[in-house]
Scaffold this motif. Sequence first.
Motif, PDB file in Angstrom:
ATOM      1  N   VAL A  64       0.867  -1.178   0.000  1.00  0.00           N
ATOM      2  CA  VAL A  64       0.000   0.000   0.000  1.00  0.00           C
ATOM      3  C   VAL A  64       0.900   1.224   0.000  1.00  0.00           C
ATOM      4  O   VAL A  64       1.704   1.402   0.905  1.00  0.00           O
ATOM      5  CB  VAL A  64      -0.894   0.025   1.267  1.00  0.00           C
ATOM      6  CG1 VAL A  64      -1.803   1.251   1.262  1.00  0.00           C
ATOM      7  CG2 VAL A  64      -1.717  -1.256   1.363  1.00  0.00           C
ATOM      8  N   VAL A 139      -2.956   4.257  -3.311  1.00  0.00           N
ATOM      9  CA  VAL A 139      -3.778   4.535  -2.127  1.00  0.00           C
ATOM     10  C   VAL A 139      -5.100   5.184  -2.533  1.00  0.00           C
ATOM     11  O   VAL A 139      -5.131   6.132  -3.316  1.00  0.00           O
ATOM     12  CB  VAL A 139      -3.011   5.454  -1.143  1.00  0.00           C
ATOM     13  CG1 VAL A 139      -3.918   5.943  -0.026  1.00  0.00           C
ATOM     14  CG2 VAL A 139      -1.817   4.702  -0.561  1.00  0.00           C
ATOM     15  N   VAL A 150      -7.310   3.537   4.080  1.00  0.00           N
ATOM     16  CA  VAL A 150      -6.235   2.672   4.563  1.00  0.00           C
ATOM     17  C   VAL A 150      -6.512   2.406   6.039  1.00  0.00           C
ATOM     18  O   VAL A 150      -6.686   3.332   6.830  1.00  0.00           O
ATOM     19  CB  VAL A 150      -4.848   3.324   4.360  1.00  0.00           C
ATOM     20  CG1 VAL A 150      -3.759   2.433   4.943  1.00  0.00           C
ATOM     21  CG2 VAL A 150      -4.606   3.564   2.874  1.00  0.00           C
ATOM     22  N   GLN A 165      -5.165  -1.676   2.462  1.00  0.00           N
ATOM     23  CA  GLN A 165      -6.036  -0.772   1.712  1.00  0.00           C
ATOM     24  C   GLN A 165      -7.435  -1.367   1.713  1.00  0.00           C
ATOM     25  O   GLN A 165      -7.662  -2.428   1.137  1.00  0.00           O
ATOM     26  CB  GLN A 165      -5.534  -0.646   0.259  1.00  0.00           C
ATOM     27  CG  GLN A 165      -6.475   0.100  -0.666  1.00  0.00           C
ATOM     28  CD  GLN A 165      -6.542   1.597  -0.376  1.00  0.00           C
ATOM     29  OE1 GLN A 165      -5.548   2.289  -0.472  1.00  0.00           O
ATOM     30  NE2 GLN A 165      -7.721   2.087  -0.018  1.00  0.00           N
ATOM     31  N   THR A 167     -11.109  -1.370   0.334  1.00  0.00           N
ATOM     32  CA  THR A 167     -11.831  -0.851  -0.827  1.00  0.00           C
ATOM     33  C   THR A 167     -13.289  -1.232  -0.662  1.00  0.00           C
ATOM     34  O   THR A 167     -13.598  -2.264  -0.068  1.00  0.00           O
ATOM     35  CB  THR A 167     -11.287  -1.448  -2.137  1.00  0.00           C
ATOM     36  OG1 THR A 167     -11.278  -2.870  -2.027  1.00  0.00           O
ATOM     37  CG2 THR A 167      -9.883  -0.949  -2.428  1.00  0.00           C
TER      38      THR A 167
END
Length: 594
Positions: A64, A139, A150, A165, A167
């Motif tokens: 990341v 990121v 994050v 990370q 999502t």
Amino acid sequence: MLYPIENKVREVKNLNGIWNFKIDTDNVGIEEKWYEKPLTDTVPMAVPASYNDLFTDQESKEHVGNVWYEREFIIPDSWEGKRIVLRFGSATHHAVVYVDGVEVVHHKGGFTPFEADITELVEKSDLEEHRLTVALSNVLDWTCIPCGEVITEDDEKHPDGYHYQETYFDFYNYSGIHRPVKLYTTPKNYIDDIVIRTDNDGKVEAFVFATDIIKKISVIDEDGNVVASTNEIDKAAVESDHKKDDEMYVAGLKVDNPTLWNPGAAYLYKLKVEGEEDTYTEEFGFRKIEVTDKEFLINGKAFYFKGFGRHEDSDIHGKGLDEALNVRDFNMLKWIGANSFRTSHYPYSEEHMKLADREGFVVIDEVPAVGMCFWDGKSVFGGDRVNKDTLKHHLDMLKEMYERDKNHPSVVMWSIANEAATHEEGAVPYFEEVAKTMRSLDDTRPITIVHTTGPEGDKVSQWVDVICVNRYYAWYTDHSHIEVIGQQLELEMNKWYDKYHKPIIMSEYGADTIAGYHKLPAVAFTEEFQCDYLDEFHKTFDKLDFMIGEHVWAYCDFQTKQGLNRVDGNKKGVFTRNRQPKAAAHLLRKRWNN
Ligand code: GCB
């Protein structure tokens, strides 16, 4: 933004291949100015490609933060006196680009091109070889689309801590220089952009943005005949800020009895723009789009969308451009009888869009606004998630998508978001602005938004022309009870129609299916179940006259992050990730070819 082309006054140099690559493990490279010198301790890396699946270790794959790319390039002597531009088809998600240690451009957004005029820099330099360095970050946070966060886990249950990370979308966050990197030349006075407006009556309105003086504009047919040409070109003021160095030239042309661009029967003309110094040729088609309360008309004929939501995704390459894969994909789409697809959930490569034009596919072009809905009780649009910066970036991405794809006849509609929390009050001003911006960019194409929210809750569809709905009855709800599909679908679609009186596309419906897994009677995850499941939807679609299309989710199996309901990715593909048919492909082929 124009695609780099070669002609008598323009040259293109491809910078794809093996670059030097380095993971910025502690994310200190920018601060330590790694770009000032050649990178040390690098490994070879392919461009274009996602870097993730090229590694064999988890740490590199899941890094990341920043990674660094570097290569050398040479400017041939023959380029002296030309304007030289460095162009990236895309870099996912945020890039800072340096030439010989000097920043030449930075770009936020992983799915659209960006470029830098490096003429002055290379003209002033006496270096024979130039060093191109890219710091690339993967990121995602709340200032960009897609959104992400994050997360650091470092409480008492995680004494050693870890971070990742997060999502909020269902595809793997592939990262890297995903599309071609090119150097191209133009004459010093050049054509910057061309906007082509057509209908199906043969009239062409051409708007040319240039520092060059435009002398002639012609239309050329597929046999190379000049079918219209004019030297009557007016100059007008440029309103847009970023084209402030340009003049705008406007011309009207007329092609008699044009051959239309039709779904499945593409016909592409070329618009040739000639200036005092520069020349550019852009493909376009004649076609007319209209939307009524129950129909989507292409060239006056009702069009029914048959096809898929898809992903740019494949083994090893990840989201990296693979032209062989694209050709295979279009051949399979033709084989199955599809006529359209949505670029879920981000604009696909320029090379992909060109193929769609040529193969006669109808495209719903989607901006990367995905992951803006949660069911955790915390607001998305009214709290500390989506904010002013998100909106600004969303509008920027609409603009970049429009500027890249505006002349593609295949693009018939813009999708301004996938599955946002449109039931929230805060979504109202947000999407009013988004829809208004899209229309101000392009008043020739309809717009849509893709829903997970239901018709009772939705507060934003008054601003779109077509309603797209993603539904997984009997999968995420009433799991495996396909007998509920017909009733629930009919009830909900009627509610949408009664509320808005707009045509509806089922933009996603599907069931995870393990290729080669069979059972009678069918159970979830078998190929039989996927067939029965899709069949139930189809029976109802055929009864509702305001339904204008069916896009199965998904075209192929694709990679996602790891999760309890994802066994090495999303398996709702009608084809495997390796582009081979499951049983449902044959079912759809029968239906769509009838
Ligand atoms: C959706 C999303 C898509 C997912 C799909 C699924 O609604 O739009 O990105 O992959 O559902 O399979 O859950």
